[in-house]
Design a protein around this motif. Structure first.
Motif, mmCIF file in Angstrom:
data_model
loop_
_atom_site.group_PDB
_atom_site.id
_atom_site.type_symbol
_atom_site.label_atom_id
_atom_site.label_comp_id
_atom_site.label_asym_id
_atom_site.label_seq_id
_atom_site.Cartn_x
_atom_site.Cartn_y
_atom_site.Cartn_z
ATOM 1 N N LEU A 245 0.833 -1.204 0.000
ATOM 2 C CA LEU A 245 0.000 0.000 0.000
ATOM 3 C C LEU A 245 0.868 1.255 0.000
ATOM 4 O O LEU A 245 0.538 2.238 -0.672
ATOM 5 C CB LEU A 245 -0.925 0.002 1.218
ATOM 6 N N LEU A 246 1.978 1.236 0.721
ATOM 7 C CA LEU A 246 2.896 2.379 0.713
ATOM 8 C C LEU A 246 3.461 2.598 -0.686
ATOM 9 O O LEU A 246 3.553 3.740 -1.157
ATOM 10 C CB LEU A 246 4.028 2.147 1.705
ATOM 11 N N VAL A 247 3.836 1.517 -1.353
ATOM 12 C CA VAL A 247 4.336 1.613 -2.730
ATOM 13 C C VAL A 247 3.257 2.183 -3.642
ATOM 14 O O VAL A 247 3.515 3.087 -4.452
ATOM 15 C CB VAL A 247 4.802 0.228 -3.234
ATOM 16 N N GLY B 159 8.955 10.527 -2.076
ATOM 17 C CA GLY B 159 7.818 10.453 -2.989
ATOM 18 C C GLY B 159 6.465 10.562 -2.331
ATOM 19 O O GLY B 159 5.442 10.658 -3.020
ATOM 20 N N ILE B 160 6.424 10.532 -0.993
ATOM 21 C CA ILE B 160 5.158 10.649 -0.276
ATOM 22 C C ILE B 160 5.024 12.074 0.260
ATOM 23 O O ILE B 160 5.735 12.465 1.189
ATOM 24 C CB ILE B 160 5.070 9.644 0.888
ATOM 25 N N GLY B 161 4.126 12.828 -0.350
ATOM 26 C CA GLY B 161 3.804 14.153 0.148
ATOM 27 C C GLY B 161 2.452 14.118 0.837
ATOM 28 O O GLY B 161 1.950 13.031 1.167
ATOM 29 N N PRO B 162 1.824 15.276 1.035
ATOM 30 C CA PRO B 162 0.500 15.291 1.674
ATOM 31 C C PRO B 162 -0.535 14.427 0.953
ATOM 32 O O PRO B 162 -1.323 13.740 1.600
ATOM 33 C CB PRO B 162 0.121 16.776 1.637
ATOM 34 N N ARG C 173 5.183 -0.859 13.097
ATOM 35 C CA ARG C 173 6.007 -0.176 14.102
ATOM 36 C C ARG C 173 5.848 1.332 13.977
ATOM 37 O O ARG C 173 5.812 2.051 14.988
ATOM 38 C CB ARG C 173 7.473 -0.572 13.936
ATOM 39 N N LEU C 174 5.763 1.826 12.751
ATOM 40 C CA LEU C 174 5.501 3.248 12.544
ATOM 41 C C LEU C 174 4.155 3.601 13.164
ATOM 42 O O LEU C 174 4.025 4.613 13.868
ATOM 43 C CB LEU C 174 5.514 3.575 11.056
ATOM 44 N N HIS C 175 3.152 2.781 12.903
ATOM 45 C CA HIS C 175 1.806 3.013 13.427
ATOM 46 C C HIS C 175 1.819 3.043 14.953
ATOM 47 O O HIS C 175 1.237 3.946 15.579
ATOM 48 C CB HIS C 175 0.872 1.917 12.918
ATOM 49 N N ASP C 176 2.469 2.081 15.548
ATOM 50 C CA ASP C 176 2.514 2.001 17.008
ATOM 51 C C ASP C 176 3.252 3.181 17.629
ATOM 52 O O ASP C 176 3.025 3.521 18.795
ATOM 53 C CB ASP C 176 3.191 0.703 17.447
ATOM 54 N N ASP C 177 4.113 3.802 16.828
ATOM 55 C CA ASP C 177 4.968 4.878 17.339
ATOM 56 C C ASP C 177 4.371 6.264 17.116
ATOM 57 O O ASP C 177 5.008 7.272 17.395
ATOM 58 C CB ASP C 177 6.347 4.788 16.664
ATOM 59 N N THR C 178 3.144 6.317 16.597
ATOM 60 C CA THR C 178 2.520 7.606 16.317
ATOM 61 C C THR C 178 1.361 7.857 17.265
ATOM 62 O O THR C 178 0.677 6.922 17.691
ATOM 63 C CB THR C 178 2.008 7.693 14.869
ATOM 64 N N ALA C 179 1.139 9.110 17.567
ATOM 65 C CA ALA C 179 0.042 9.515 18.447
ATOM 66 C C ALA C 179 -0.953 10.330 17.630
ATOM 67 O O ALA C 179 -0.877 11.554 17.572
ATOM 68 C CB ALA C 179 0.567 10.317 19.626
ATOM 69 N N GLY C 180 -1.850 9.659 16.966
ATOM 70 C CA GLY C 180 -2.880 10.342 16.198
ATOM 71 C C GLY C 180 -2.594 10.413 14.714
ATOM 72 O O GLY C 180 -1.476 10.168 14.254
ATOM 73 N N VAL C 181 -3.637 10.759 13.967
ATOM 74 C CA VAL C 181 -3.569 10.756 12.506
ATOM 75 C C VAL C 181 -2.625 11.835 11.979
ATOM 76 O O VAL C 181 -1.916 11.613 10.994
ATOM 77 C CB VAL C 181 -4.979 10.917 11.901
ATOM 78 N N GLU D 2 0.363 11.044 9.350
ATOM 79 C CA GLU D 2 0.558 11.699 8.057
ATOM 80 C C GLU D 2 1.966 12.292 7.954
ATOM 81 O O GLU D 2 2.613 12.183 6.913
ATOM 82 C CB GLU D 2 -0.479 12.800 7.870
ATOM 83 N N ARG D 3 2.409 12.905 9.027
ATOM 84 C CA ARG D 3 3.747 13.513 9.007
ATOM 85 C C ARG D 3 4.833 12.452 8.851
ATOM 86 O O ARG D 3 5.772 12.630 8.067
ATOM 87 C CB ARG D 3 3.982 14.314 10.292
ATOM 88 N N ARG D 4 4.705 11.355 9.560
ATOM 89 C CA ARG D 4 5.718 10.290 9.469
ATOM 90 C C ARG D 4 5.740 9.667 8.071
ATOM 91 O O ARG D 4 6.801 9.347 7.542
ATOM 92 C CB ARG D 4 5.425 9.197 10.506
ATOM 93 N N LEU D 5 4.581 9.486 7.493
ATOM 94 C CA LEU D 5 4.513 8.914 6.149
ATOM 95 C C LEU D 5 5.229 9.797 5.141
ATOM 96 O O LEU D 5 5.854 9.306 4.192
ATOM 97 C CB LEU D 5 3.049 8.718 5.726
#
Length: 216
Positions: free
Chosen positions: A37-39, A136-139, A116-124, A128-131
């Motif tokens: 999905l990231l790709v 190649g991944i912008g807003p 692991r990224l998901h578990d390490d984030t606090a909120g949407v 979005e910022r981590r992604l």
């Protein structure tokens, strides 16, 4: 004239396919489908048709690049060739580099596992910022990922970005994420949001739904 809920059902019936489904990704909270999905989100972020981006994602999967380990282990030319088979030619060289770099970043920072990224984030907002730290991944790419992943990451639900809200308005549906989520089941919500996104890009989707709803 149909009710708003009936209209939502018509939207689902006629255009309710997520981009992950279109790309042959059976989305689940597991490393490989999340990475695919990231790709796909990376490919859809370019100024290129969604059909070509989906085709390129399918070709990368057929080539075996379904994990960051496999993507990073492929040569630059192997990635370019797979993108070319999906007719993703305008951006193939640059995208090949971004996919390789992104796979390395995912391996180095999260052990190749987006959970692991998901578990390490606090909120949407942080998600979005981590992604957007991936090449190649912008807003817009982060929004694509969040729209689709909310089906397997319940804390992201209900997620509707500005483009999908525009599409919802064109379709005569609520713009609010909470009100839109009341129209369908939680499992169907990513499909509804994907259809709204299509409606924001393609007037024929809006016209088709209006005709099916008896608005002509």
């Amino acid at each position: 004239m149909t009710s708003t809920k009936g209209r939502a059902e018509a939207v689902l019936d006629r255009h309710g396919q997520t981009f992950a489904e279109q790309a042959g990704i059976k989305l689940a909270d597991r490393p490989s489908p999340l990475y695919r999905l990231l790709v796909l989100s990376t490919l859809l972020s370019a100024r290129i048709s969604s059909d070509i981006a989906v085709s390129a994602a399918r070709e990368l999967s057929k080539a075996g690049f379904r994990t960051p380990q496999k993507m990073a282990g492929a040569t630059w030319q192997q990635r370019v060739d797979a993108l070319g088979r999906g007719h993703y030619r305008r951006y193939d060289e640059r995208t090949s580099s971004m996919l390789g770099d992104g796979a390395e970043l995912l391996l180095d920072r999260y052990g190749g596992d987006l959970r692991r990224l998901h578990d390490d984030t606090a909120g949407v907002d942080e998600l979005e910022r981590r992604l957007q730290e991936f090449p190649g991944i912008g807003p817009s790419g982060a929004a694509i990922f969040c729209r689709e992943v909310q089906g397997v990451w319940p804390d992201v639900h209900p997620y509707v970005d500005s483009r999908a809200r525009d599409g919802a308005e064109r379709l005569g549906l609520p713009k609010s994420a909470e009100k839109l989520a009341e129209m369908v089941s939680k499992d169907d919500f990513p499909r509804l949001v994907a259809a709204c996104l299509r409606a924001s890009r393609d007037k024929s989707v809006v016209d088709d739904v209006k005709k099916a709803a008896g608005d002509d």
